[in-house]
Scaffold this active site. Structure first.
Site, PDB file in Angstrom:
ATOM      1  N   PHE A   1      75.909  50.995  77.191  1.00  0.00           N
ATOM      2  CA  PHE A   1      74.924  50.964  76.139  1.00  0.00           C
ATOM      3  C   PHE A   1      75.299  51.541  74.699  1.00  0.00           C
ATOM      4  CE2 PHE A   1      72.507  50.743  80.245  1.00  0.00           C
ATOM      5  CZ  PHE A   1      71.704  49.675  80.111  1.00  0.00           C
ATOM      6  N   ASP A   2      75.250  50.738  74.008  1.00  0.00           N
ATOM      7  CA  ASP A   2      75.255  51.343  72.592  1.00  0.00           C
ATOM      8  C   ASP A   2      74.055  52.270  72.324  1.00  0.00           C
ATOM      9  OD1 ASP A   2      76.169  51.999  69.685  1.00  0.00           O
ATOM     10  OD2 ASP A   2      74.592  50.564  69.142  1.00  0.00           O
ATOM     11  N   LYS A   3      74.078  53.417  71.596  1.00  0.00           N
ATOM     12  CA  LYS A   3      72.883  54.150  71.454  1.00  0.00           C
ATOM     13  C   LYS A   3      71.875  53.593  70.342  1.00  0.00           C
ATOM     14  CE  LYS A   3      72.832  57.995  68.992  1.00  0.00           C
ATOM     15  NZ  LYS A   3      71.601  57.760  68.116  1.00  0.00           N
ATOM     16  N   THR A   4      72.463  53.518  69.179  1.00  0.00           N
ATOM     17  CA  THR A   4      71.622  53.236  68.039  1.00  0.00           C
ATOM     18  C   THR A   4      71.055  51.782  68.163  1.00  0.00           C
ATOM     19  OG1 THR A   4      72.636  54.842  66.853  1.00  0.00           O
ATOM     20  CG2 THR A   4      71.274  53.231  65.681  1.00  0.00           C
TER      21      THR A   4
ATOM     22  N   VAL B   1      76.256  46.427  76.046  1.00  0.00           N
ATOM     23  CA  VAL B   1      74.743  46.037  75.441  1.00  0.00           C
ATOM     24  C   VAL B   1      74.903  46.621  74.072  1.00  0.00           C
ATOM     25  CG1 VAL B   1      72.377  45.988  75.579  1.00  0.00           C
ATOM     26  CG2 VAL B   1      73.611  46.062  77.732  1.00  0.00           C
TER      27      VAL B   1
END
Length: 828
Positions: A512-515, A715
């Site tokens: 997963f990307d964070k932002t 994602v």
């Protein structure tokens, strides 16, 4: 010294949206052969476009302008020569027919690639120097397939409504496959059955009837039952291939030659009835896709400049028109609210379960300049349903370019993309069918080995032909893919084909990307630490002035929240903003250079001097608290530090728990933020792994490392994360309804900006893979059972009954996907 030139692919190849298209390969190959060009390749974009073309060239051999001109002229030549079409068509009733149509087109000179499917979509790439679109249409017409325009589809939908005026003429001028329209095959099958039953009744019950009379009825049954099968078989023979239709005709002809007219007629009746019911069942899945296109209204109420209104067809709407949407009506076009407030049900497009509150934009002019950056609380989509308030919307996209239109188009195109299992079954059939023919031919000579008449050997060979026909296998995967893609689209998830649909269900890990993915993507200023001798208002005025020029989420947060801390200070004028990807920005304020970015960018890479000790202490303090920290420097002087925090999404933790329940055992957050910030957010959402301090290229390497060990999805938002998404087994984009780039770059697009739809997508994919495995098992199992059974004496009648029964079983099994519900959360 080598130089590089970056060019956006849509500018060079305007008709190509996918960087994996063969025309892009032709472009890079042609450019690489040019004198002075060392290399030409495609690089996934880091923002803006889904991909770009990178050309490495020697400036001493060729100039920059020459390279640009060569690229444009080469692209123009390729675009002029190679054409691409994606057409909705009618006349393809089942998947075997679709495959025959595709192969017939591929056999046409100049056609490079062609795919068709039972849902009524045809896609082709062709060489205009050898073939034209008119030739493609004529070739399709000879196969009984006709292109359908959007206007025709809209007209037919309107005419087919119960009680609609003109309903009797709805099929006028249309080729639906026969004289009885769309039901021709079913009616022919029923007539075949009626003639068969009549002939059988006369033969068994009427003792004084002439001998020729029941045979005459059987011959009539042959005519009706074999009509469509013969047409398909003729097409197959022209393509020099033998498939199920050819085998059935041979078996029926063999039965007639032996005088077993009743059994031959029974074979054709069951086969044609199976075809007709398969056509009906596949039509259900097709209508699920067509229903998407019917979501948008046909007309819209436009407010004129004089204050009056008029009703116009949606096709006539122009960008900038103001449309009035009354309570409980559907929105006619993509746009933004300019007047009024309401709650809009966006489920038809995004799959969101609850209505979303909408209000007018604060700055309409800014919204017109940058429609892709309109806040979600003001953006609306065609096909969504207005609540109780009357609102006025300014149109930002033509009806043919709306998010709904793109989803409908992409779902249709997805049906022409084969899954891994489907490619396997296609390869299997190419070996299996000749093997069956060889086996049947050898069985013709069984009378030489065993003591039986030739008639018995011939009958056995025909029975084996029927039993071994891979009819169910041919439809097993396409029917499941069609149903799965349609169900996903209805739930607000766009899956671009059978391959992503299957691969999504085979995942072991998700990154997963964070932002904007695990977090809301709306960081807020939490801490401000001015350097000694610097006023906080002065620091924030400088930061706001510079960051107001950038569209980065952190910059927007500083520009938005920082104004509250400026007080009476006057904002200076900033200019000449430059972005240093993954590190920060620079700009000019007066004669001074202002730098804002990560602590690591100072003191290296030509940026001097290093941070002062007070700023080093401030950064350490902020990072200990889990804040994203930014340093502001003006003309070699540290001005201060700003700490921001991005809050996790409410649904993040529950989503991760649901994914674990589905069998996703490893989930990692990858972020460009400091490792401590990444760890803090990961702990809040319930993740065990977080990889921080990653530049965009580092994210790609991280995905490569994961993919070497397992199947992994990435994602992200589909823009900055495009390179990593392209590297992953499956790329998944969040909030794709508001982003053209996300729609184009992702394998799977979550239309709503809601992470909770991800478990639904994974669950549906795993269920689809299960259905596909069941169908393939049933298909091959029935063949494995029937072949030895017919060799040892099972007749044609029972064999064809079991054979066609298995075909219908796999189709109706696949249709169960249309009713799929999220087992944890319920329907989506």
């Amino acid at each position: 010294m080598t130089q590089k030139l970056r060019l956006d692919i849509p500018l060079i190849l305007p008709d190509i949206a996918d960087a994996s298209d063969a025309c892009v390969g032709r472009l890079t190959s042609a450019l690489s052969e040019r004198a002075g060009v060392e290399e030409a390749h495609v690089v996934a974009a880091k923002g803006g476009a889904p991909a770009f073309l990178c050309i490495h060239f020697d400036p001493e051999a060729v100039s920059l302008n020459q390279i640009r001109h060569v690229a444009q002229s080469t692209g123009a030549a390729i675009s002029e020569r190679y054409g691409h079409v994606v057409w909705p068509v009618e006349g393809i009733g089942h998947q075997r027919r679709a495959r025959t149509v595709a192969e017939r087109l591929r056999a046409t000179a100049g056609v490079i690639e062609a795919e068709a499917n039972a849902s009524g979509m045809f896609r082709a790439e062709f060489d205009r120097e050898q073939v034209t679109e008119d030739v493609l249409r004529d070739t399709l017409a000879k196969l009984g397939v006709r292109q359908v325009t959007v206007r025709e589809k809209d007209r037919d939908h309107a005419l087919h409504k119960p009680g609609a005026k003109g309903e009797k003429d709805a099929h006028a001028g249309h080729d639906h496959g026969g004289i009885f329209g769309a039901n021709s095959e079913l009616i022919f099958a029923l007539l075949c059955g009626a003639l068969l039953a009549t002939g059988f009744g006369i033969e068994k019950l009427v003792s004084g009837a002439p001998v020729w009379l029941p045979t005459a009825f059987y011959v009539g049954a042959y005519g009706f039952g074999g009509f469509f099968t013969l047409r398909e078989a003729i097409d197959n023979v022209r393509l020099k291939k033998f498939e199920i239709d050819t085998l059935m005709l041979v078996a029926a002809a063999g039965a007639a030659a032996l005088g077993a007219w009743a059994e031959g007629a029974l074979l054709l009746f069951l086969f044609s009835m199976g075809h007709a019911l398969e056509h009906y069942a596949m039509g259900r899945a097709k209508r699920a896709i067509e229903a998407l296109a019917e979501l948008a209204p046909r007309t819209a109420i436009v407010r004129r400049s004089d204050g009056g209104t008029s009703e116009v067809p949606v096709e006539e709407l122009k960008v900038g028109d103001i449309i009035v949407v009354k309570p409980d009506e559907r929105v006619a076009a993509d746009g933004f609210v300019v007047k009024g407030t309401s709650a809009i049900n966006q489920a038809p497009v995004t799959g969101e379960s609850m209505p979303v509150d909408k209000r007018a934009v604060e700055d309409a002019e800014a919204a017109r300049r940058a429609p892709d950056r309109i806040d979600a609380t003001s953006r609306v989509f065609a096909g969504t349903i207005n609540g109780s308030g009357l609102i006025e919307i300014e149109v930002t996209r033509l009806s043919s370019e709306s998010t709904l239109a793109k989803v409908v188009q992409m779902v249709g195109e997805a049906e022409t993309q084969k899954s891994p299992t489907q490619r396997f079954t296609d390869r299997f059939e190419k070996v299996f069918v000749p093997a069956v023919l060889a086996l049947s031919f050898s069985l013709l000579f069984a009378w030489v080995v065993i003591d039986e008449p030739f008639r018995a050997s011939f009958y056995r060979a025909m029975a084996v032909l029927v039993a071994a026909s891979p009819c169910a296998l041919a439809i097993a995967t396409p029917s499941a893919v069609l149903s799965g893609v349609a169900r996903a689209a209805r739930g607000g998830v766009l899956v671009k084909g059978g391959a992503p649909l299957e691969l999504l269900g085979s995942l072991d890990a998700i990154a997963f990307d964070k932002t904007g993915t695990l977090t809301k993507g709306e960081p807020r200023i939490q801490q401000i630490v001015p350097a000694p001798g610097v006023d906080k208002a002065e620091l924030m005025a400088l930061a706001v002035a510079v960051e107001a020029l950038s569209d980065h989420p952190l910059a927007q947060a500083i520009a938005r929240d920082g104004r509250e801390h400026v007080g009476e200070a006057v904002l200076p004028e900033a200019s000449n903003l430059k972005s240093m990807t993954g590190r920060g920005v620079s700009a000019l304020v007066g004669e001074d250079e202002v730098l804002i970015g990560k602590a690591e960018m100072f003191g290296q890479g030509g940026i001097a001097p290093p941070l002062s000790q007070p700023m080093i202490d401030a950064i350490e303090q902020l990072r200990q608290g889990g804040y994203t920290s930014m340093i502001v420097r003006r003309d070699q002087k540290d001005m201060g530090a700003i700490g921001l925090m991005d809050t996790p999404r409410e649904a993040a933790q529950s989503t991760l728990d649901r994914l674990r329940a589905l069998g996703i055992h490893r989930m990692i957050m990858i972020s460009g933020d400091n490792q401590r910030v990444a760890d803090a957010v990961a702990k809040q959402v319930g993740l065990d792994e977080a990889w921080g301090d990653l530049m965009p290229e580092d994210k790609v390497e991280a995905i490569k490392k994961l993919r070497a060990k397992t199947k992994v999805a990435m994602v992200g938002d589909g823009v900055n994360d495009a390179p990593a998404m392209a590297t992953a087994t499956v790329g998944i984009a969040m909030g794709a309804a508001g982003s053209d780039v996300a729609l184009e770059t992702a394998d799977v697009a979550l239309m709503a900006d809601d992470l909770a739809h991800l478990p639904f997508a994974v669950g549906l994919s795993r269920h689809t893979r299960g259905i596909i495995r069941q169908n393939v098992f049933v298909s091959l199992g029935v063949v494995a059972l029937l072949v030895p059974a017919t060799i040892f004496g099972l007749g044609i009648g029972p064999a064809v009954a079991m054979h066609e029964g298995s075909t219908l079983l796999v189709v109706f099994n696949a249709l169960r996907l249309l009713a799929y519900r999220d087992p944890v959360k319920g329907d989506v």
